[in-house]
Design a protein around this motif. Structure first.
Motif, PDB file in Angstrom:
ATOM      1  N   ASN A   7      59.943  31.862  12.967  1.00 19.81           N
ATOM      2  CA  ASN A   7      59.927  30.342  13.287  1.00 19.81           C
ATOM      3  C   ASN A   7      58.718  29.978  13.525  1.00 19.81           C
ATOM      4  O   ASN A   7      58.516  28.813  13.392  1.00 19.81           O
ATOM      5  CB  ASN A   7      60.783  30.490  14.457  1.00 19.81           C
ATOM      6  N   ILE A   8      57.724  30.634  14.196  1.00 20.90           N
ATOM      7  CA  ILE A   8      56.422  30.038  14.450  1.00 20.90           C
ATOM      8  C   ILE A   8      56.037  29.542  12.928  1.00 20.90           C
ATOM      9  O   ILE A   8      55.321  28.631  13.077  1.00 20.90           O
ATOM     10  CB  ILE A   8      55.550  31.128  15.038  1.00 20.90           C
ATOM     11  N   TYR A   9      55.992  30.452  12.008  1.00 25.03           N
ATOM     12  CA  TYR A   9      55.258  30.030  10.637  1.00 25.03           C
ATOM     13  C   TYR A   9      56.111  29.022  10.158  1.00 25.03           C
ATOM     14  O   TYR A   9      55.481  27.939   9.724  1.00 25.03           O
ATOM     15  CB  TYR A   9      55.570  31.525   9.757  1.00 25.03           C
ATOM     16  N   ALA A  10      57.373  29.052  10.390  1.00 27.65           N
ATOM     17  CA  ALA A  10      58.064  27.956   9.586  1.00 27.65           C
ATOM     18  C   ALA A  10      57.664  26.664  10.280  1.00 27.65           C
ATOM     19  O   ALA A  10      57.503  25.502   9.728  1.00 27.65           O
ATOM     20  CB  ALA A  10      59.578  28.270   9.968  1.00 27.65           C
ATOM     21  N   LYS A  11      57.525  26.634  11.745  1.00 23.94           N
ATOM     22  CA  LYS A  11      57.186  25.413  12.337  1.00 23.94           C
ATOM     23  C   LYS A  11      55.992  24.657  12.034  1.00 23.94           C
ATOM     24  O   LYS A  11      55.692  23.712  11.889  1.00 23.94           O
ATOM     25  CB  LYS A  11      56.976  25.779  13.821  1.00 23.94           C
ATOM     26  N   ALA A  12      54.953  25.734  11.470  1.00 23.31           N
ATOM     27  CA  ALA A  12      53.823  25.245  10.979  1.00 23.31           C
ATOM     28  C   ALA A  12      53.656  25.007   9.506  1.00 23.31           C
ATOM     29  O   ALA A  12      52.485  24.916   9.035  1.00 23.31           O
ATOM     30  CB  ALA A  12      52.619  26.455  11.550  1.00 23.31           C
ATOM     31  N   GLY A  13      54.764  25.107   8.850  1.00 23.70           N
ATOM     32  CA  GLY A  13      54.927  24.856   7.541  1.00 23.70           C
ATOM     33  C   GLY A  13      54.201  26.220   6.522  1.00 23.70           C
ATOM     34  O   GLY A  13      53.954  26.064   5.363  1.00 23.70           O
TER      35      GLY A  13
ATOM     36  N   ASP B 103      54.369  30.931   3.139  1.00 25.98           N
ATOM     37  CA  ASP B 103      54.123  32.137   2.501  1.00 25.98           C
ATOM     38  C   ASP B 103      54.155  33.203   3.729  1.00 25.98           C
ATOM     39  O   ASP B 103      54.743  34.304   3.210  1.00 25.98           O
ATOM     40  CB  ASP B 103      52.634  32.229   2.077  1.00 25.98           C
ATOM     41  N   ASP B 104      53.879  32.995   4.823  1.00 29.94           N
ATOM     42  CA  ASP B 104      53.902  34.011   5.916  1.00 29.94           C
ATOM     43  C   ASP B 104      55.558  34.102   6.237  1.00 29.94           C
ATOM     44  O   ASP B 104      55.838  35.387   6.665  1.00 29.94           O
ATOM     45  CB  ASP B 104      53.038  33.452   6.879  1.00 29.94           C
ATOM     46  N   VAL B 105      56.142  33.026   6.120  1.00 28.47           N
ATOM     47  CA  VAL B 105      57.465  33.238   6.486  1.00 28.47           C
ATOM     48  C   VAL B 105      58.106  34.292   5.579  1.00 28.47           C
ATOM     49  O   VAL B 105      58.886  35.317   5.986  1.00 28.47           O
ATOM     50  CB  VAL B 105      58.475  32.207   6.471  1.00 28.47           C
ATOM     51  N   ALA B 106      57.794  34.247   4.189  1.00 27.39           N
ATOM     52  CA  ALA B 106      58.396  35.069   3.306  1.00 27.39           C
ATOM     53  C   ALA B 106      57.745  36.498   3.573  1.00 27.39           C
ATOM     54  O   ALA B 106      58.778  37.337   3.358  1.00 27.39           O
ATOM     55  CB  ALA B 106      57.703  34.633   1.779  1.00 27.39           C
TER      56      ALA B 106
ATOM     57  N   ASP C  16      63.526  29.708   3.717  1.00 24.37           N
ATOM     58  CA  ASP C  16      62.604  28.802   3.065  1.00 24.37           C
ATOM     59  C   ASP C  16      63.664  28.219   1.861  1.00 24.37           C
ATOM     60  O   ASP C  16      63.397  28.860   0.807  1.00 24.37           O
ATOM     61  CB  ASP C  16      61.212  29.019   2.436  1.00 24.37           C
ATOM     62  N   VAL C  17      64.356  27.263   1.874  1.00 25.47           N
ATOM     63  CA  VAL C  17      65.300  26.882   1.274  1.00 25.47           C
ATOM     64  C   VAL C  17      64.924  25.235   0.849  1.00 25.47           C
ATOM     65  O   VAL C  17      64.465  24.623   1.720  1.00 25.47           O
ATOM     66  CB  VAL C  17      66.748  27.226   1.308  1.00 25.47           C
ATOM     67  N   GLU C  18      65.765  24.751  -0.123  1.00 25.88           N
ATOM     68  CA  GLU C  18      65.913  23.378  -0.235  1.00 25.88           C
ATOM     69  C   GLU C  18      66.016  22.563   0.976  1.00 25.88           C
ATOM     70  O   GLU C  18      66.912  23.157   1.608  1.00 25.88           O
ATOM     71  CB  GLU C  18      66.871  22.870  -1.375  1.00 25.88           C
TER      72      GLU C  18
END
Length: 653
Positions: free
Chosen positions: A491-497, A500-503, A572-574
């Motif tokens: 979630n931290i990575y996602a929030k920061a966009g 790749d790290d999310v994956a 990480d989807v559409e």
DNA sequence: GTAGGGTTAG
């Protein structure tokens, strides 16, 4: 002073029966004064009874009073020694217990009478953690006929078990001249408390005969070792069960997070005509609290009242306070609390403080604590855990730091890992990650997963990638199977966009076989429980009207400025896909179901197994104002009371 | 005088 032997007079008999009924030190003093006036103090039997009842009364200062009377007696008999030995062991200083025993051995030589005190002396050794001393007593016992007294030899086994010397205890057990049911049951209990499940099962199989206690011991022990399925097996194979069997099984379910099974079992017990006693009620209340089923909780409360069970018996009051708090009914919790708060049980106070804590009522919790101080009730380490949790949820940082000091200075309670955890949580939650990390660096104990998760969770909220990453890696290292650390990192990575790290996180989870715990929310409508699992709305048989209701809500709320918070989606989807995944969060589904199936304006109560997400939080706030509903959500950690567009947590959780 | 069940907790 000499002891005279007079026939047991009516006066003596009267005095002895008064002593039996004695309930306060004042009464003991009055009787003693009367005995002095009538010279009954010189009557051996009566004075012995005075000392015995006083020693074994558990009243404050009763032991020192008994011992002061004892010191004025010239030739104390074994009965007086026995009472003081047992009394000091159970209610006083166990060291005194040993002193009285040694004293007795030096002045009496009736061996069979001395044996009666040995179980207490051995218990005193285990209380004092005195392995060496215990072994010495054991050595002496072996040389005498005491060793053939089952009460004594069983107490020896029990002592070594309680001292944690399991193997030693086993050797004694094997050496015993005769093993009765109590010996076997004790040895099994010892194994189970030490987590030695296999050794316990082996003895259970080997024992020549079993009684109810043997079976109940296995159920309880398996349950506490987290082996609920084994407990169930034993429970089902019993032909005859008593209330202890039921209670042990109910608790095993509660420990295993199968609270609804626990509640079902309680109902089954009732239907078979087994009358629940205090422990049974306490254990089912824990299950009800966990489920958040206030109606069943109220039923149990009524049962307590109509069966004239005193609120002060056992942990009844504290369990009721906990149940009402966890069901969201803090006022009812207060009502119970007010009826028992004049009592001296700190458990009642602790439950009230913790109850207020989960409702974010930090100031109120502090007031209860201050009242506790005024009443001279001693707080213990759990009191402070509750208090710190209240400060943490209420954002009362200064108070938290102040009482962390006070706890040590004024109350002499050394902070344990959990207390440090609270302090770290308090600082981190308030946005002070730097100081929280300092606590971790300087505390005398190694920080555990929960401490790092507190940092991680705060970093997620603050969007601090650097500290969050560090905390997450440490938390994952300490417990690689805990999915929540991975999810928060993602979630931290996602929030920061950082997709790749999310994956990468997702891959790590996949490789290690770690599965995200699915979010699950439940709501009770018309006495029936409805459960919703994240992204599984159609499976539950609720059909598409839930989904269309959520869409209706979303478009209505968008008019009020609602923007879906897409950072809350792990995948990480559409963009469109993300939006609809958000709509499938279990708390939204439960809310939609509640709006459809309850009348306009009726309050809605939802219980969620995980923490509520930011998006759902903002969403529910708006629903509460647009639809004019009071909505109460209990998440994994605390309550959120939504009303008129705001939440009781003031967006701080 | 020896063996079995219950609470509050970051």
């Amino acid at each position: 002073m000499t002891t005279i032997s007079v026939p047991v007079s009516t006066l003596a008999n009267e005095t002895i029966s008064k002593l039996k009924r004695c309930k306060s030190m004042k009464e003991f003093h009055q009787i003693h004064a009367h005995m002095i006036k009538t010279n009954l103090v010189n009557h051996t039997l009566t004075i012995s009874k005075l000392i015995a009842f006083c020693s074994l009364s558990a009243l404050p200062n009763s032991l020192s009073y008994a011992s002061s009377v004892f010191r004025r007696i010239e030739n104390p008999n074994y009965f007086i020694f026995y009472a003081l030995t047992k009394g000091s062991c159970d209610y006083g200083d166990p060291l005194d217990s040993i002193t009285y025993y040694v004293d007795m051995v030096s002045c009496l030589n009736e061996l069979d009478k001395i044996a009666f005190s040995l179980p207490s002396v051995l218990k005193a050794c285990s209380k004092l953690r005195a392995f060496k001393q215990g072994k010495q007593f054991f050595g002496q016992i072996l040389k005498t006929q005491f060793w053939f007294d089952p009460f004594v030899s069983n107490s020896v086994v029990r002592m070594f078990l309680e001292l944690g010397e399991i193997e030693f205890a086993r050797r004694v057990f094997d050496k015993m001249p005769e093993r009765d049911l109590i010996s076997w049951n004790s040895m099994i209990t010892g194994y189970l408390r030490a987590g030695e499940v296999d050794l316990a099962s082996q003895l259970f199989e080997e024992m020549p005969e079993r009684d109810l206690v043997s079976f109940n011991t296995m159920i309880d022990g398996y349950g506490k070792c987290g082996r609920c399925e084994l407990a169930e097996e034993v429970f089902r194979m019993m032909n005859e069960k008593d209330v202890v069997s039921w209670t042990s099984m109910i608790s095993a379910y509660v420990i295993d997070h199968h609270s609804s099974k626990a509640l079902d079992l309680f109902r089954e017990m009732l239907s078979l005509g087994v009358k629940p006693d205090v422990p049974a009620i306490v254990s089912v209340l824990a299950a009800i609290a966990d489920l958040g089923f206030v109606e069943e909780g109220k039923w149990v409360h009524d049962y307590i009242s109509s069966n004239k069970i005193n609120l002060n018996s056992g942990f009844i009051a504290s369990s009721l306070i906990e149940m009402y708090s966890k069901c969201g009914y803090i006022e009812n919790a207060y009502d119970v609390f007010r009826r028992v708060s004049h009592g001296q049980k700190n458990g009642d106070w602790n439950s009230m403080i913790s109850g207020l804590a989960i409702h974010g009522l930090g100031q109120e919790a502090l007031e209860v604590f201050l009242e506790m101080e005024r009443m001279n009730i001693k707080p213990d380490e759990i009191t402070f855990l509750g208090l710190f949790s209240a400060f943490s949820h209420g954002g009362l940082v200064d108070e938290g730091q102040y009482y962390f000091e006070i706890m040590q200075e004024k109350y002499n309670i050394a902070p344990k890992l959990q207390h440090y955890g609270c302090l770290i949580d308090l600082l981190a939650r308030a946005g002070n990650l730097v100081d929280a990390l300092k606590v971790i660096q300087h505390m005398p104990i190694e920080a555990d997963v929960l401490a790092w998760k507190a940092i991680l969770s705060a970093s997620t909220k603050l969007g601090n990638v650097v500290i969050g990453e560090k905390a997450a890696l440490r938390a994952i290292e300490l417990n690689p199977n805990d999915s929540s650390s991975y999810v928060m990192l993602s979630n931290i990575y996602a929030k920061a966009g950082k997709w790749d790290d999310v994956a990468k996180v997702r891959l790590m989870m996949k490789q290690r076989g770690v599965r995200k715990i699915p979010g699950c929310s439940s709501i009770v409508v018309d006495g029936k429980v409805h459960q919703f699992l994240v992204a599984k709305e159609t499976d539950m048989g609720y059909g598409s009207n839930i989904h269309s209701k959520i869409e209706e809500l979303v478009s209505r709320l968008k008019l009020e400025g609602y923007e879906p918070d897409l950072s809350q989606v792990l995948l990480d989807v559409e963009q469109d896909g993300k939006g609809s995944l958000l709509n499938l969060h279990s708390e939204k589904m439960a809310l939609a179901f509640g709006l459809i199936n309850t009348s306009n304006g009726a309050p809605i109560h939802i219980v969620k197994n995980l923490r509520i997400c930011c998006d759902c939080h903002a969403f529910i706030k708006l629903v509460s104002s647009v639809y004019n509903r009071k909505i109460v959500v209990r998440d994994q950690k605390r309550f959120h009371h939504f009303q008129n567009g705001s939440c009781s947590c003031r967006d701080y959780w």
